[in-house]
Design an enzyme around this catalytic site. Sequence first.
Site, mmCIF file in Angstrom:
data_model
loop_
_atom_site.group_PDB
_atom_site.id
_atom_site.type_symbol
_atom_site.label_atom_id
_atom_site.label_comp_id
_atom_site.label_asym_id
_atom_site.label_seq_id
_atom_site.Cartn_x
_atom_site.Cartn_y
_atom_site.Cartn_z
ATOM 1 N N SER A 7 19.584 -31.280 -29.899
ATOM 2 C CA SER A 7 19.219 -32.641 -29.512
ATOM 3 C C SER A 7 18.842 -33.444 -30.744
ATOM 4 O O SER A 7 18.249 -32.924 -31.685
ATOM 5 C CB SER A 7 18.028 -32.577 -28.545
ATOM 6 O OG SER A 7 17.567 -33.867 -28.247
ATOM 7 N N HIS A 30 8.010 -36.735 -32.112
ATOM 8 C CA HIS A 30 8.941 -37.243 -31.093
ATOM 9 C C HIS A 30 8.352 -36.984 -29.704
ATOM 10 O O HIS A 30 7.800 -35.913 -29.437
ATOM 11 C CB HIS A 30 10.301 -36.543 -31.231
ATOM 12 C CG HIS A 30 11.384 -37.207 -30.438
ATOM 13 N ND1 HIS A 30 11.476 -37.083 -29.073
ATOM 14 C CD2 HIS A 30 12.406 -38.017 -30.816
ATOM 15 C CE1 HIS A 30 12.522 -37.783 -28.646
ATOM 16 N NE2 HIS A 30 13.095 -38.357 -29.684
ATOM 17 N N LYS A 90 13.906 -25.850 -31.093
ATOM 18 C CA LYS A 90 15.367 -25.986 -31.177
ATOM 19 C C LYS A 90 15.803 -26.006 -32.646
ATOM 20 O O LYS A 90 16.790 -25.372 -33.028
ATOM 21 C CB LYS A 90 15.829 -27.279 -30.484
ATOM 22 C CG LYS A 90 15.899 -27.195 -28.958
ATOM 23 C CD LYS A 90 16.454 -28.491 -28.390
ATOM 24 C CE LYS A 90 16.428 -28.531 -26.869
ATOM 25 N NZ LYS A 90 17.312 -27.539 -26.245
#
Length: 255
Positions: free
Chosen positions: A135, A143, A157
């Site tokens: 992503s 974020h 991730k």
Amino acid sequence: MANLTKSTVLVTGAGGRTGQIVYKKLKERSDQYNGRGLVRTQESKEKIGGGDDVFVGDIRNVDNIVPAIQGIDALVILTSAVPKMNPGFDPSKGGRPEFYFEDGMNPEQVDWIGQKNQIDAAKAAGVKQIVLVGSMGGTNVNHPLNSLGNGNILVWKRKAEQYLADSGVPYTIIRAGGLQDKEGGVRELLVGKDDELLKTETKTITRADVAEVCIQALQFEESKFKAFDLASKPEGTGTPTKDFKALFSQITSRF
């Protein structure tokens, strides 16, 4: 020249919304690919057709996923932790919904350990390429996605992406923008790096387009050892992307 040898490709997270599309596209291109899917539950297996080429396994347990990975040429990783909304949220009262991850299914376990297990098993099996869908937003620790359920999902991730980039296996890391459930193949795709696209008006992408890029990445050397952000222009502006070799050739970033 006709392709005499078909590639066997496993898509994990095949029961998910984007994974289902990748699995379906592989099946539609059976002249080029032997498509396999890995899902977490028998229910998900039945949802995508229940074929013998759909394996049920838990990515958090590496032994669980070895049978699905044996004999494959390429792996497309589309597994992801999924935040759930706390029950009891009443939108009419204003405020923001709160999210949580089910026990054992948080981003550290799914997006880091689960993806690391897949990469390790694929490397041990001699897989020739791994496509990993992540992503955009990972350059920003603050974020908003990281605060969902206190999961730090983009942090985990990105850790898995780095592990893949360091693995020695040819890789393609696709960091998708905001995912939309719309028709694919009708927009001009945009590639970028370091979340630069998030500062523009063009920061979304359809799931179908992400799925198509996953499969196109298997066909071109230009996609290997590369990591990129992926978004698209709005439908009706620009020219729908058809030349994927040219798209991958624009990318210079390895991570």
